[in-house]
Design a protein around this motif. Structure first.
Motif, PDB file in Angstrom:
ATOM      1  N   GLY A  46       0.822  -1.189   0.000  1.00  0.00           N
ATOM      2  CA  GLY A  46       0.000   0.000   0.000  1.00  0.00           C
ATOM      3  C   GLY A  46       0.862   1.247   0.000  1.00  0.00           C
ATOM      4  N   PHE A  47       0.661   2.116  -0.999  1.00  0.00           N
ATOM      5  CA  PHE A  47       1.512   3.300  -1.134  1.00  0.00           C
ATOM      6  C   PHE A  47       0.682   4.460  -1.656  1.00  0.00           C
ATOM      7  CE2 PHE A  47       4.183   6.073  -3.754  1.00  0.00           C
ATOM      8  CZ  PHE A  47       5.208   6.370  -2.868  1.00  0.00           C
ATOM      9  N   ASP A  48       0.944   5.653  -1.096  1.00  0.00           N
ATOM     10  CA  ASP A  48       0.254   6.859  -1.520  1.00  0.00           C
ATOM     11  C   ASP A  48       1.279   7.984  -1.612  1.00  0.00           C
ATOM     12  OD1 ASP A  48      -1.319   9.105  -1.936  1.00  0.00           O
ATOM     13  OD2 ASP A  48      -2.829   8.541  -0.456  1.00  0.00           O
ATOM     14  N   LEU A  49       1.481   8.512  -2.802  1.00  0.00           N
ATOM     15  CA  LEU A  49       2.453   9.600  -3.002  1.00  0.00           C
ATOM     16  C   LEU A  49       2.146  10.817  -2.141  1.00  0.00           C
ATOM     17  CD1 LEU A  49       3.254   9.736  -6.832  1.00  0.00           C
ATOM     18  CD2 LEU A  49       4.915   9.690  -4.959  1.00  0.00           C
ATOM     19  N   LYS A  50       0.871  11.059  -1.858  1.00  0.00           N
ATOM     20  CA  LYS A  50       0.493  12.253  -1.109  1.00  0.00           C
ATOM     21  C   LYS A  50       0.979  12.214   0.330  1.00  0.00           C
ATOM     22  CE  LYS A  50      -3.699  12.946  -3.880  1.00  0.00           C
ATOM     23  NZ  LYS A  50      -5.189  13.015  -3.856  1.00  0.00           N
ATOM     24  N   THR A  51       1.132  11.030   0.885  1.00  0.00           N
ATOM     25  CA  THR A  51       1.517  10.912   2.298  1.00  0.00           C
ATOM     26  C   THR A  51       2.881  10.254   2.499  1.00  0.00           C
ATOM     27  OG1 THR A  51       0.353   8.789   2.462  1.00  0.00           O
ATOM     28  CG2 THR A  51      -0.904  10.776   2.981  1.00  0.00           C
ATOM     29  N   ALA A  52       3.566   9.903   1.402  1.00  0.00           N
ATOM     30  CA  ALA A  52       4.835   9.171   1.516  1.00  0.00           C
ATOM     31  C   ALA A  52       5.924  10.041   2.128  1.00  0.00           C
ATOM     32  CB  ALA A  52       5.270   8.689   0.138  1.00  0.00           C
ATOM     33  N   SER A  53       6.733   9.425   2.986  1.00  0.00           N
ATOM     34  CA  SER A  53       7.830  10.124   3.661  1.00  0.00           C
ATOM     35  C   SER A  53       9.047  10.227   2.753  1.00  0.00           C
ATOM     36  CB  SER A  53       8.210   9.395   4.947  1.00  0.00           C
ATOM     37  OG  SER A  53       7.123   9.376   5.854  1.00  0.00           O
ATOM     38  N   GLN A  54       9.922  11.169   3.061  1.00  0.00           N
ATOM     39  CA  GLN A  54      11.140  11.399   2.306  1.00  0.00           C
ATOM     40  C   GLN A  54      12.272  10.514   2.833  1.00  0.00           C
ATOM     41  OE1 GLN A  54      11.648  13.629  -0.370  1.00  0.00           O
ATOM     42  NE2 GLN A  54       9.419  13.764  -0.361  1.00  0.00           N
ATOM     43  N   PRO A  55      13.332  10.318   2.050  1.00  0.00           N
ATOM     44  CA  PRO A  55      14.491   9.542   2.526  1.00  0.00           C
ATOM     45  C   PRO A  55      15.004  10.051   3.861  1.00  0.00           C
ATOM     46  CG  PRO A  55      14.699   9.963   0.180  1.00  0.00           C
ATOM     47  CD  PRO A  55      13.510  10.741   0.637  1.00  0.00           C
ATOM     48  N   GLY A  56      15.335   9.098   4.753  1.00  0.00           N
ATOM     49  CA  GLY A  56      15.876   9.431   6.058  1.00  0.00           C
ATOM     50  C   GLY A  56      14.853   9.796   7.104  1.00  0.00           C
TER      51      GLY A  56
END
Length: 567
Positions: A189-199
């Motif tokens: 399950g993945f959503d670009l709107k809520t995805a976290s950034q590297p680190g």
């Protein structure tokens, strides 16, 4: 992704002995074939999200029924200001192993985060249809038989809204009614709107390097089974068929095969950082996940593996389908030997696949590279973090292929270094599929390279005799998906199956390739058709393409083209 590392002390001394491998010389002949379209998938020097990691598959399929396999290259897209949206690319075989781009006007116009592809004639009209998996919703393309496809997704009852991340797929006739059904694996399950950034969290680092987050920390994807309603559509039967199972699973590669020799197709799913799944066909419209008790859920030490690609074949000649799957680096690939009675032994180290731990494996196939009648293993590799190239680390984003040669004594020797510049060239490879592109009886392998043109690998060294077998169903589904063939030649028996989808999110040529060594004829070919009947043909000459129609026997026989028209 990730797992435990095994030291070289695990490698048995016998790997150094046994028969010497033959001359193998793989060249990349992509430029001379015309397969030049550059793949687009995520950032080239940096990837912010796990969505940019999985890459694309490839299909080798005769879409226009002219007897020559064509090629479909699936594409993705890119985020940001330099976003590109090329869509999938369809190449028509000109009849000599070279290709023309016929994408324009083909009907395959959808863009976005394409993933993989599988093929099958779901309406039994004699034309091969395609499913292209996506992040979002999948696309079912009905082949109109005039060189064009129509998007039949909505009309066939498949979802056209929502946000699933589908990867591998396979058409299979799980209920043996003569119409192929459809299985799709879903990653997470993945959503670009809520995805976290590297680190951003502990799941967003790799060996101290800030990278995209995942897969740990994301919900798992649920696999889907669609039953063919025999009226041009599909019904989602996932729940009542037992496909919706408990536990966390990140599904990627898929292979459908009759692992227990009962005449009914089972399904194996390679899962990233979670247990593998083996759906055993209960022969009543339902499946049961028996991966744990069958010994194919984990690695040899009971660890979860970062698995991507998967293939099945009888590599040891006992008539049972074995499983190989590719895994993340600091792990090895995995080889499960089928012992019968729904049980497998992990023979990774005994067989010789434990010698490599520095590769991130994707596409994988069993194929006979020297035509000696034994299945070898070819793997496509490529890391997932392009940031490594500028980090000063030893690991590299671009990686070579791997070739394991079968010595006939249960050992698969890594012969990559001595097998040609084509294998040793480095790329960030993903999907992979094989087929005889130029009609000379030698398999070419098309490899999808992320953000680069594909490779077309061909062994130009001397090889033994071979037969290429094409099956056409009548009572069974038209592409004979699920048919099992036993071929006897030169004192050796080989068993193969016609399949839709395998490797990593890719579709190999439906035609079965049998290496025969010095034998000038197959003494016996026995076909168990998906509908259940058995047909036997004797004294079939080597170095021919043979077409067999269910209930009618051999309907066409063509000698291989010699010499090959590819360099």
């Amino acid at each position: 992704m990730g797992g435990s590392s095994k030291g070289p002390g695990r490698i048995p001394p016998k790997l150094k002995g046994g028969p010497a491998p033959p001359a193998i010389d793989y060249r990349d002949v992509a430029a001379s074939t015309g397969l030049k379209a550059r793949n687009v998938y995520g950032g080239e020097s940096r990837k912010r999200y796990i969505l940019e990691m999985t890459g694309n598959g490839v299909a080798i399929v005769d879409f226009d029924n002219d007897g020559w396999p064509d090629v479909l290259l699936v594409n993705g897209t890119r985020l940001g200001e330099d976003a590109k949206h090329p869509g999938s690319v369809l190449y028509k075989n000109r009849g000599d192993g070279t290709f023309a781009d016929v994408t324009a006007g083909s009907g395959l116009g959808r863009t976005g985060w394409g993933q993989g592809v599988c093929a099958g004639d779901y309406d039994n009209d004699g034309n091969t249809d395609l499913l292209i998996t996506h992040y979002g919703h999948n696309s079912l393309y009905r082949n109109l038989g005039n060189g064009k496809f129509e998007d039949a997704t909505k009309r066939a009852g498949l979802p056209v809204t929502g946000q699933r991340w589908a990867t591998g797929c396979a058409f299979l006739d799980y209920d043996r009614d003569g119409y192929v059904d459809l299985f799709v694996s879903n990653y997470l399950g993945f959503d670009l709107k809520t995805a976290s950034q590297p680190g951003a969290s502990p799941f967003c680092f790799w060996k101290g390097l800030a990278v995209f987050c995942g897969p740990r920390g994301f919900p798992g994807g649920q696999n889907i089974l669609y039953r063919n309603n025999r009226s041009g559509g599909f019904e989602d039967v996932s729940r009542k068929a037992g496909i919706l199972i408990g536990g966390l699973h990140y599904g990627l590669g898929v292979v459908a095969s009759d692992f227990d020799n009962d005449g009914w197709p089972d399904i194996y799913v390679a899962c990233d950082s979670t247990p593998g799944i083996l759906y055993a066909n209960n022969r009543n419209g339902t499946f049961s996940d028996i991966a744990v008790e069958a010994g194919v859920a984990y690695g040899d030490a009971g660890q979860e593996m970062g698995s991507m690609g998967v293939a099945a074949a009888d590599y040891d000649g006992d008539g049972l389908m074995d499983i190989v799957k590719t895994n993340f680096m600091d792990e090895t690939s995995t080889l499960y030997r089928n012992e019968g009675d729904r049980f497998f032994s992990d023979v990774t180290y005994q067989a010789g696949l434990g010698v490599n731990t520095k590769f991130v494996g994707w596409g994988v196939e069993f194929l006979d590279v020297d035509h000696d009648g034994r299945k070898d293993i070819l793997m496509a590799n490529g890391h997932i973090y392009p940031e490594m190239e500028s980090s000063g680390r030893e690991e590299r984003f671009l990686q070579s292929k791997l070739l394991y040669w079968n010595n006939g004594e249960g050992i698969l020797r890594d012969v990559t270094g001595a097998s040609g510049v084509g294998l040793n060239a480095k790329a960030a490879s993903r999907g992979m599929a094989s087929g005889d592109l130029d009609g000379d009886g030698v398999l070419e392998t098309v490899v999808m390279n992320m953000n680069a043109p594909p490779s077309v690998l061909r062994n130009v060294a001397a090889k033994g005799n071979a037969i290429l077998l094409q099956l056409e169903g009548t009572k069974s589904n038209r592409r004979a998906i699920g048919a099992r063939v036993k071929l006897q030649a030169g004192g050796r028996q080989q068993v193969q199956e016609v399949r839709s989808g395998s490797s990593y999110a890719s579709q190999p040529d439906f035609r079965l390739h049998f290496g025969m060594g010095s034998a000038d004829a197959a003494d016996r070919i026995e076909i168990r058709w998906p509908a259940g009947s058995v047909e036997t043909i004797t004294q079939v000459p080597a170095n021919h393409r043979i077409v067999i129609r269910e209930g009618e026997g051999v309907i066409r026989r063509d000698a291989f083209e010699k010499p090959s028209r590819l360099p």
